[in-house]
Design a protein around this motif. Structure first.
Motif, PDB file in Angstrom:
ATOM      1  N   HIS A 281       0.820  -1.209   0.000  1.00 56.16           N
ATOM      2  CA  HIS A 281       0.000   0.000   0.000  1.00 56.16           C
ATOM      3  C   HIS A 281       0.858   1.264   0.000  1.00 56.16           C
ATOM      4  N   GLU A 282       1.832   1.316   0.893  1.00 54.68           N
ATOM      5  CA  GLU A 282       2.622   2.545   1.032  1.00 54.68           C
ATOM      6  C   GLU A 282       3.523   2.783  -0.178  1.00 54.68           C
ATOM      7  N   THR A 283       4.053   1.730  -0.776  1.00 55.81           N
ATOM      8  CA  THR A 283       4.882   1.943  -1.968  1.00 55.81           C
ATOM      9  C   THR A 283       4.036   2.361  -3.167  1.00 55.81           C
ATOM     10  N   SER A 284       2.742   2.042  -3.143  1.00 59.80           N
ATOM     11  CA  SER A 284       1.874   2.558  -4.201  1.00 59.80           C
ATOM     12  C   SER A 284       1.715   4.073  -4.055  1.00 59.80           C
ATOM     13  N   HIS A 285       1.717   4.566  -2.817  1.00 62.73           N
ATOM     14  CA  HIS A 285       1.752   6.015  -2.621  1.00 62.73           C
ATOM     15  C   HIS A 285       3.061   6.579  -3.176  1.00 62.73           C
ATOM     16  N   ALA A 286       4.159   5.859  -2.962  1.00 62.40           N
ATOM     17  CA  ALA A 286       5.462   6.334  -3.432  1.00 62.40           C
ATOM     18  C   ALA A 286       5.489   6.503  -4.940  1.00 62.40           C
TER      19      ALA A 286
ATOM     20  N   PHE B 258      -6.289   0.482  -6.014  1.00 61.21           N
ATOM     21  CA  PHE B 258      -6.807   0.064  -7.316  1.00 61.21           C
ATOM     22  C   PHE B 258      -5.664  -0.045  -8.330  1.00 61.21           C
ATOM     23  N   LEU B 259      -4.779   0.941  -8.350  1.00 64.35           N
ATOM     24  CA  LEU B 259      -3.649   0.920  -9.266  1.00 64.35           C
ATOM     25  C   LEU B 259      -2.708  -0.241  -8.966  1.00 64.35           C
TER      26      LEU B 259
ATOM     27  N   PRO C 138      -1.833  -8.090 -10.007  1.00 67.29           N
ATOM     28  CA  PRO C 138      -3.102  -8.742  -9.665  1.00 67.29           C
ATOM     29  C   PRO C 138      -3.021  -9.627  -8.418  1.00 67.29           C
ATOM     30  N   GLY C 139      -1.863 -10.215  -8.171  1.00 67.70           N
ATOM     31  CA  GLY C 139      -1.724 -11.100  -7.016  1.00 67.70           C
ATOM     32  C   GLY C 139      -1.681 -10.393  -5.682  1.00 67.70           C
ATOM     33  N   CYS C 140      -1.542  -9.065  -5.698  1.00 65.45           N
ATOM     34  CA  CYS C 140      -1.390  -8.344  -4.428  1.00 65.45           C
ATOM     35  C   CYS C 140      -2.704  -8.247  -3.657  1.00 65.45           C
ATOM     36  N   LYS C 141      -3.823  -8.477  -4.324  1.00 70.05           N
ATOM     37  CA  LYS C 141      -5.121  -8.361  -3.650  1.00 70.05           C
ATOM     38  C   LYS C 141      -5.201  -9.296  -2.455  1.00 70.05           C
ATOM     39  N   ARG C 142      -4.625 -10.488  -2.570  1.00 68.72           N
ATOM     40  CA  ARG C 142      -4.641 -11.459  -1.480  1.00 68.72           C
ATOM     41  C   ARG C 142      -3.962 -10.896  -0.236  1.00 68.72           C
TER      42      ARG C 142
ATOM     43  N   ILE D  13      -6.097  -8.042   1.348  1.00 73.27           N
ATOM     44  CA  ILE D  13      -7.222  -8.568   2.125  1.00 73.27           C
ATOM     45  C   ILE D  13      -6.744  -9.115   3.460  1.00 73.27           C
ATOM     46  N   LYS D  14      -5.643  -9.874   3.452  1.00 76.36           N
ATOM     47  CA  LYS D  14      -5.116 -10.444   4.693  1.00 76.36           C
ATOM     48  C   LYS D  14      -4.676  -9.348   5.656  1.00 76.36           C
ATOM     49  N   ALA D  15      -3.990  -8.338   5.128  1.00 77.25           N
ATOM     50  CA  ALA D  15      -3.516  -7.251   5.983  1.00 77.25           C
ATOM     51  C   ALA D  15      -4.689  -6.500   6.605  1.00 77.25           C
TER      52      ALA D  15
END
Length: 202
Positions: free
Chosen positions: A53-58, A88-89, A95-99, A102-104
């Motif tokens: 999540h945080e690296t997507s902000h980066a 979303f991005l 695509p595999g990051c959704k798992r 959800i767990k986090a």
């Protein structure tokens, strides 16, 4: 070392990763420091989810535009909306990051009461729309939304460009922001940070 390497691979830059006694993970858009809470060390799934999540902000959050949106529409609105966009991005690119997301979210919600649901004693459906967006985007909880809210949420969840996101912020303020979001769990949790105490000239 795993968290540092993963963060650098995902962000495609040599960002700094630190572990502190903080309430939530964050990424500082100016200093390029990713801060993870020490409690995240308790499980790899949580650490990976937060780093994703945080690296997507980066890689996706534009600093100046984000700060301006926070000043114009409110930091909580800018933070929650941008969190939805960067996740979303992420899912579109990996695509595999959704798992892991959800767990986090499940760990944060159930083990650490991240959204204050246990402490408050409230049902999630008693929270205002912004708080429900935030909880919906990060957990698997069943949440009630009105027809108008669902239509808005569908557009928000598929927004790619930050410019388009600010249009939705404006619409949200005009249509839904009847009561200021003071007492909910959205107060800039788990988002990018800027200079909260004002700019410095040191």
């Amino acid at each position: 070392m795993l968290d540092k390497n993963l963060a650098n691979i995902l962000s495609q830059e040599n960002i700094t990763v630190v572990h502190n006694n903080v309430e939530t993970a964050s990424f500082h858009l100016e200093t390029r420091v990713l801060t993870l809470p020490k409690y995240a060390e308790s499980t790899k799934d949580l650490t990976v989810g937060l780093i994703l999540h945080e690296t997507s902000h980066a890689t996706n959050t534009p600093k100046e535009e984000y700060v301006t949106a926070g000043e114009k529409y409110g930091r909580s609105i800018a933070n929650v909306f941008e969190d939805v966009r960067v996740d979303f991005l992420n899912r579109k690119k990996y695509p595999g990051c959704k798992r892991f997301q959800i767990k986090a979210g499940k760990i944060l919600d159930e083990r650490f009461d991240f959204f204050d649901l246990k402490r408050s004693g409230k049902s999630v459906n008693e929270y205002n729309f912004l708080d429900r967006i935030n909880i919906w985007s990060k957990t698997t909880r069943e949440i009630d939304f009105s027809e108008d809210e669902r239509e808005f949420l569908k557009r928000l969840a598929g927004t790619e460009r930050f410019d388009d996101l600010t249009i939705l912020m404006e619409e949200y303020k005009n249509r839904f922001n009847k009561v200021k979001n003071k007492d909910g769990p959205t107060d800039d949790k788990d988002g990018p940070t800027d200079d909260k105490d004002g700019p410095t000239d040191d």
